[in-house]
Design an enzyme around this catalytic site. Sequence first.
Site, PDB file in Angstrom:
ATOM      1  N   ARG A 240       0.848  -1.185   0.000  1.00  0.00           N
ATOM      2  CA  ARG A 240       0.000   0.000   0.000  1.00  0.00           C
ATOM      3  C   ARG A 240       0.883   1.235   0.000  1.00  0.00           C
ATOM      4  O   ARG A 240       1.967   1.223   0.588  1.00  0.00           O
ATOM      5  CB  ARG A 240      -0.871   0.049   1.267  1.00  0.00           C
ATOM      6  N   GLU A 269      -1.979   8.010  -4.047  1.00  0.00           N
ATOM      7  CA  GLU A 269      -2.308   7.603  -5.420  1.00  0.00           C
ATOM      8  C   GLU A 269      -3.779   7.927  -5.728  1.00  0.00           C
ATOM      9  O   GLU A 269      -4.606   7.952  -4.819  1.00  0.00           O
ATOM     10  CB  GLU A 269      -2.036   6.098  -5.619  1.00  0.00           C
ATOM     11  N   HIS A 287      -1.053   0.402  -9.626  1.00  0.00           N
ATOM     12  CA  HIS A 287      -1.810  -0.442  -8.694  1.00  0.00           C
ATOM     13  C   HIS A 287      -2.564  -1.555  -9.439  1.00  0.00           C
ATOM     14  O   HIS A 287      -3.794  -1.626  -9.393  1.00  0.00           O
ATOM     15  CB  HIS A 287      -2.783   0.417  -7.854  1.00  0.00           C
TER      16      HIS A 287
END
Length: 327
Positions: A240, A269, A287
């Site tokens: 993360r 993000e 991601h």
Amino acid sequence: MSRPHVLLARAVFPAVVERLREHFEVDDNPADIIHSPAQLTARLQGKAGAMTTGSERIDAVLLAACPELRVVANMAVGYNNFDIAACTAAGVLATNTPDVLTETTADFGFALMMAAARRMAESEHFLRRGEWTRWSYDMFTGSDVHGATLAILGMGRIGQAIARRGALGFGMRVIYHNRSPLTPEQEAPIQARYVDKATLLREADHLVLVLPYSAASHHAIGSAELALMKPTATLTNIARGGIVDDAALAAALHERRIAAAGLDVFEGEPAVHPALLTLPNVVLTPHIASATVATRRAMAELAADNLVAALTGGTPPTPINAAGLKR
Ligand code: DGY
């Protein structure tokens, strides 16, 4: 009897939407609009359930404004977008999608580590720019993955799957740090050795981060931790954003205090720290570690299974806070 109403907070496979329509009145989001907290609260009025992703924050303020909500089904294994204590206090079941993405995510983590170690993005950009005019002995020399020390921070299901790839496929020596060590039966097939965090960082040839995000893991890798690493080491983050201090990482990469990084997740993000965008020795992906068609379908189906079971008297397959709700 009227059917429960559910919100699909983001767009999802049409077949999954149709399946949910067999059970519920479905408010879906085919345009895939990302809602602000106020918009999400408005859309959740009268809803008993929601299928969410990491973009939707479910916290005490939202829960207080959505008293009919009984279940939030995240289409992700990570659930740092949920305040689990607040869900439990509000009597809301939270679920996630573990297991179905383990191998796919481990494949990607391993690929990102290899791309960083072998300078794949940097050399590909060089070729596309038309700068490849001749061979030379030291052109894009990187570091070996086979036989190197694979250091894993966070040895859950995905960490163990990456360790298997490294130990059994690439002859790597596996060291790891985790809240608790694996059992000897889990360690033996991959000859994994539990070490303290400083030893992990000092001995890593390739450090892979796979730990969940929480207040405790915020900036688990910052300047002090990067300073312990070898100048030849790589760092891969598929966990993360926020686990790594991205500004500190960018500085370490710029000054070649570590060799390279592979990053699939970022602080804040989809914004990416501008310094990272300018560096040649980092591979950046948006991601997508779990993004294969089969795995994203499996995640959506599992989130739907959880929603259906929770609202039709069944047993949700992958609850997060079921034990807390029973108390
Ligand atoms: C997960 O499942 O947690 C992935 O990061 C996708 O959000």
